[in-house]
Write a protein that holds these residues in place. Structure first.
Motif, PDB file in Angstrom:
ATOM      1  N   LEU A   5       0.829  -1.212   0.000  1.00 56.41           N
ATOM      2  CA  LEU A   5       0.000   0.000   0.000  1.00 56.41           C
ATOM      3  C   LEU A   5       0.863   1.262   0.000  1.00 56.41           C
ATOM      4  CD1 LEU A   5      -2.754  -1.243   2.427  1.00 56.41           C
ATOM      5  CD2 LEU A   5      -3.111  -0.514   0.063  1.00 56.41           C
ATOM      6  N   TRP A   6       1.965   1.239   0.734  1.00 58.51           N
ATOM      7  CA  TRP A   6       2.876   2.387   0.724  1.00 58.51           C
ATOM      8  C   TRP A   6       3.500   2.577  -0.661  1.00 58.51           C
ATOM      9  CZ3 TRP A   6       3.512   6.518   3.491  1.00 58.51           C
ATOM     10  CH2 TRP A   6       3.122   6.536   4.827  1.00 58.51           C
ATOM     11  N   ILE A   7       3.879   1.477  -1.287  1.00 53.77           N
ATOM     12  CA  ILE A   7       4.464   1.561  -2.631  1.00 53.77           C
ATOM     13  C   ILE A   7       3.444   2.111  -3.613  1.00 53.77           C
ATOM     14  CG2 ILE A   7       5.332   0.185  -4.568  1.00 53.77           C
ATOM     15  CD1 ILE A   7       6.714  -1.610  -2.421  1.00 53.77           C
ATOM     16  N   ALA A   8       2.209   1.619  -3.548  1.00 55.29           N
ATOM     17  CA  ALA A   8       1.157   2.109  -4.439  1.00 55.29           C
ATOM     18  C   ALA A   8       0.906   3.600  -4.215  1.00 55.29           C
ATOM     19  CB  ALA A   8      -0.129   1.314  -4.220  1.00 55.29           C
ATOM     20  N   ALA A   9       0.853   4.014  -2.956  1.00 53.82           N
ATOM     21  CA  ALA A   9       0.634   5.430  -2.651  1.00 53.82           C
ATOM     22  C   ALA A   9       1.809   6.271  -3.150  1.00 53.82           C
ATOM     23  CB  ALA A   9       0.433   5.626  -1.150  1.00 53.82           C
ATOM     24  N   GLY A  10       3.022   5.758  -3.003  1.00 53.05           N
ATOM     25  CA  GLY A  10       4.194   6.481  -3.490  1.00 53.05           C
ATOM     26  C   GLY A  10       4.204   6.623  -5.000  1.00 53.05           C
ATOM     27  N   LEU A  11       3.852   5.551  -5.695  1.00 54.49           N
ATOM     28  CA  LEU A  11       3.784   5.608  -7.160  1.00 54.49           C
ATOM     29  C   LEU A  11       2.719   6.601  -7.621  1.00 54.49           C
ATOM     30  CD1 LEU A  11       4.091   1.825  -8.078  1.00 54.49           C
ATOM     31  CD2 LEU A  11       5.756   3.625  -8.580  1.00 54.49           C
ATOM     32  N   LEU A  12       1.546   6.523  -7.010  1.00 51.70           N
ATOM     33  CA  LEU A  12       0.466   7.419  -7.401  1.00 51.70           C
ATOM     34  C   LEU A  12       0.800   8.871  -7.051  1.00 51.70           C
ATOM     35  CD1 LEU A  12      -2.107   6.791  -8.869  1.00 51.70           C
ATOM     36  CD2 LEU A  12      -3.301   6.766  -6.675  1.00 51.70           C
ATOM     37  N   ALA A  13       1.458   9.076  -5.912  1.00 50.41           N
ATOM     38  CA  ALA A  13       1.867  10.428  -5.532  1.00 50.41           C
ATOM     39  C   ALA A  13       2.890  10.983  -6.525  1.00 50.41           C
ATOM     40  CB  ALA A  13       2.439  10.442  -4.117  1.00 50.41           C
ATOM     41  N   THR A  14       3.772  10.135  -7.020  1.00 51.52           N
ATOM     42  CA  THR A  14       4.762  10.560  -8.011  1.00 51.52           C
ATOM     43  C   THR A  14       4.080  10.975  -9.310  1.00 51.52           C
ATOM     44  OG1 THR A  14       6.401   9.092  -7.019  1.00 51.52           O
ATOM     45  CG2 THR A  14       6.823   9.845  -9.265  1.00 51.52           C
ATOM     46  N   VAL A  15       3.104  10.177  -9.722  1.00 50.18           N
ATOM     47  CA  VAL A  15       2.331  10.501 -10.936  1.00 50.18           C
ATOM     48  C   VAL A  15       1.600  11.834 -10.745  1.00 50.18           C
ATOM     49  CG1 VAL A  15       0.329   9.796 -12.307  1.00 50.18           C
ATOM     50  CG2 VAL A  15       2.094   8.131 -11.721  1.00 50.18           C
ATOM     51  N   ILE A  63       0.428  10.951   0.835  1.00 49.81           N
ATOM     52  CA  ILE A  63       1.591  10.595   1.652  1.00 49.81           C
ATOM     53  C   ILE A  63       1.579  11.268   3.028  1.00 49.81           C
ATOM     54  CG2 ILE A  63       4.123  10.665   1.774  1.00 49.81           C
ATOM     55  CD1 ILE A  63       3.080   8.777  -0.392  1.00 49.81           C
ATOM     56  N   LEU A  64       1.456  12.578   3.029  1.00 47.12           N
ATOM     57  CA  LEU A  64       1.668  13.353   4.250  1.00 47.12           C
ATOM     58  C   LEU A  64       0.769  12.987   5.432  1.00 47.12           C
ATOM     59  CD1 LEU A  64       3.913  15.336   4.639  1.00 47.12           C
ATOM     60  CD2 LEU A  64       2.321  17.188   4.189  1.00 47.12           C
ATOM     61  N   ALA A  79      -7.240   9.121  -2.364  1.00 48.93           N
ATOM     62  CA  ALA A  79      -7.245   8.090  -3.407  1.00 48.93           C
ATOM     63  C   ALA A  79      -8.634   7.971  -4.039  1.00 48.93           C
ATOM     64  CB  ALA A  79      -6.795   6.751  -2.825  1.00 48.93           C
ATOM     65  N   ALA A  80      -9.687   8.110  -3.233  1.00 47.76           N
ATOM     66  CA  ALA A  80     -11.049   8.064  -3.783  1.00 47.76           C
ATOM     67  C   ALA A  80     -11.290   9.253  -4.713  1.00 47.76           C
ATOM     68  CB  ALA A  80     -12.067   8.053  -2.650  1.00 47.76           C
ATOM     69  N   ALA A  81     -10.801  10.414  -4.330  1.00 45.27           N
ATOM     70  CA  ALA A  81     -10.926  11.591  -5.199  1.00 45.27           C
ATOM     71  C   ALA A  81     -10.133  11.381  -6.487  1.00 45.27           C
ATOM     72  CB  ALA A  81     -10.448  12.837  -4.463  1.00 45.27           C
ATOM     73  N   TRP A  82      -8.986  10.719  -6.401  1.00 44.76           N
ATOM     74  CA  TRP A  82      -8.177  10.432  -7.584  1.00 44.76           C
ATOM     75  C   TRP A  82      -8.942   9.527  -8.552  1.00 44.76           C
ATOM     76  CZ3 TRP A  82      -3.898  12.684  -9.297  1.00 44.76           C
ATOM     77  CH2 TRP A  82      -3.242  12.098 -10.370  1.00 44.76           C
ATOM     78  N   ILE A  83      -9.732   8.600  -8.007  1.00 40.19           N
ATOM     79  CA  ILE A  83     -10.553   7.726  -8.856  1.00 40.19           C
ATOM     80  C   ILE A  83     -11.504   8.571  -9.697  1.00 40.19           C
ATOM     81  CG2 ILE A  83     -12.419   6.007  -8.816  1.00 40.19           C
ATOM     82  CD1 ILE A  83     -10.960   4.755  -6.378  1.00 40.19           C
ATOM     83  N   LEU A  84     -12.151   9.537  -9.069  1.00 41.36           N
ATOM     84  CA  LEU A  84     -13.057  10.421  -9.810  1.00 41.36           C
ATOM     85  C   LEU A  84     -12.305  11.210 -10.876  1.00 41.36           C
ATOM     86  CD1 LEU A  84     -15.218  11.777  -6.857  1.00 41.36           C
ATOM     87  CD2 LEU A  84     -15.805   9.974  -8.500  1.00 41.36           C
ATOM     88  N   LEU A 109      -6.247   4.427 -11.915  1.00 36.85           N
ATOM     89  CA  LEU A 109      -7.510   4.229 -11.209  1.00 36.85           C
ATOM     90  C   LEU A 109      -7.450   2.955 -10.372  1.00 36.85           C
ATOM     91  CD1 LEU A 109     -11.016   4.844 -12.568  1.00 36.85           C
ATOM     92  CD2 LEU A 109     -10.534   2.715 -11.409  1.00 36.85           C
ATOM     93  N   ALA A 110      -6.914   1.878 -10.930  1.00 33.76           N
ATOM     94  CA  ALA A 110      -6.802   0.617 -10.195  1.00 33.76           C
ATOM     95  C   ALA A 110      -5.885   0.757  -8.981  1.00 33.76           C
ATOM     96  CB  ALA A 110      -6.299  -0.490 -11.130  1.00 33.76           C
ATOM     97  N   LEU A 111      -4.799   1.480  -9.148  1.00 32.09           N
ATOM     98  CA  LEU A 111      -3.904   1.733  -8.012  1.00 32.09           C
ATOM     99  C   LEU A 111      -4.636   2.493  -6.903  1.00 32.09           C
ATOM    100  CD1 LEU A 111      -0.397   2.819  -9.378  1.00 32.09           C
ATOM    101  CD2 LEU A 111      -0.844   1.126  -7.628  1.00 32.09           C
ATOM    102  N   ALA A 112      -5.379   3.511  -7.291  1.00 35.15           N
ATOM    103  CA  ALA A 112      -6.128   4.294  -6.308  1.00 35.15           C
ATOM    104  C   ALA A 112      -7.187   3.439  -5.620  1.00 35.15           C
ATOM    105  CB  ALA A 112      -6.767   5.508  -6.979  1.00 35.15           C
TER     106      ALA A 112
END
Length: 125
Positions: A5-15, A63-64, A79-84, A109-112
């Motif tokens: 989950l941390w890796i997924a959040a880090g990847l999505l935060a980077t994007v 992240i923060l 992450a839910a807002a990112w899905i939208l 979207l799948a990552l989120a």
């Protein structure tokens, strides 16, 4: 699971950070000339910059809150807002027949979705 989950959040935060920086600080004309940025030609500069700021806030929100242990549920909310946001991006790219970018957005979207389910049900903070 926590590490995934941390890796997924880090990847999505980077994007989100990369997208936010480009939309906030690059001129609209330069974005419109780039592959994947053609949609900005029909959008106002204010809208593009606002979207960039939203993406920068998403990078922070993924992240923060967990790092500072202040309202860590905000990671799942972000992450839910990112899905939208990704549904809108997929619709926009599909309208322009950019189906490879629709696929890329569906991966984001799948990552989120993984983060939302993981942080709310499987491995909450």
């Amino acid at each position: 699971m926590n590490l995934a989950l941390w890796i997924a959040a880090g990847l999505l935060a980077t994007v989100a950070l990369a997208g936010g920086i480009t939309k906030t600080f690059l001129p609209k004309q330069k974005l419109a000339a780039a592959h994947g940025g053609e949609w900005t030609a029909d959008a106002s500069a204010g809208f593009v910059k606002t979207l960039g700021i939203v993406e920068l806030l998403a990078a922070v929100g993924l992240i923060l809150p967990a790092v500072l242990d202040i309202a860590p549920v905000m990671v799942a909310v972000t992450a839910a807002a990112w899905i939208l946001l990704m549904f809108g991006a997929m619709r926009t790219h599909a309208r322009l027949d950019q189906y490879k970018l629709v696929l890329v957005n569906s991966v984001y979207l799948a990552l989120a979705l993984f983060i939302v389910v993981g942080r709310l049900a499987i491995e909450p903070f």
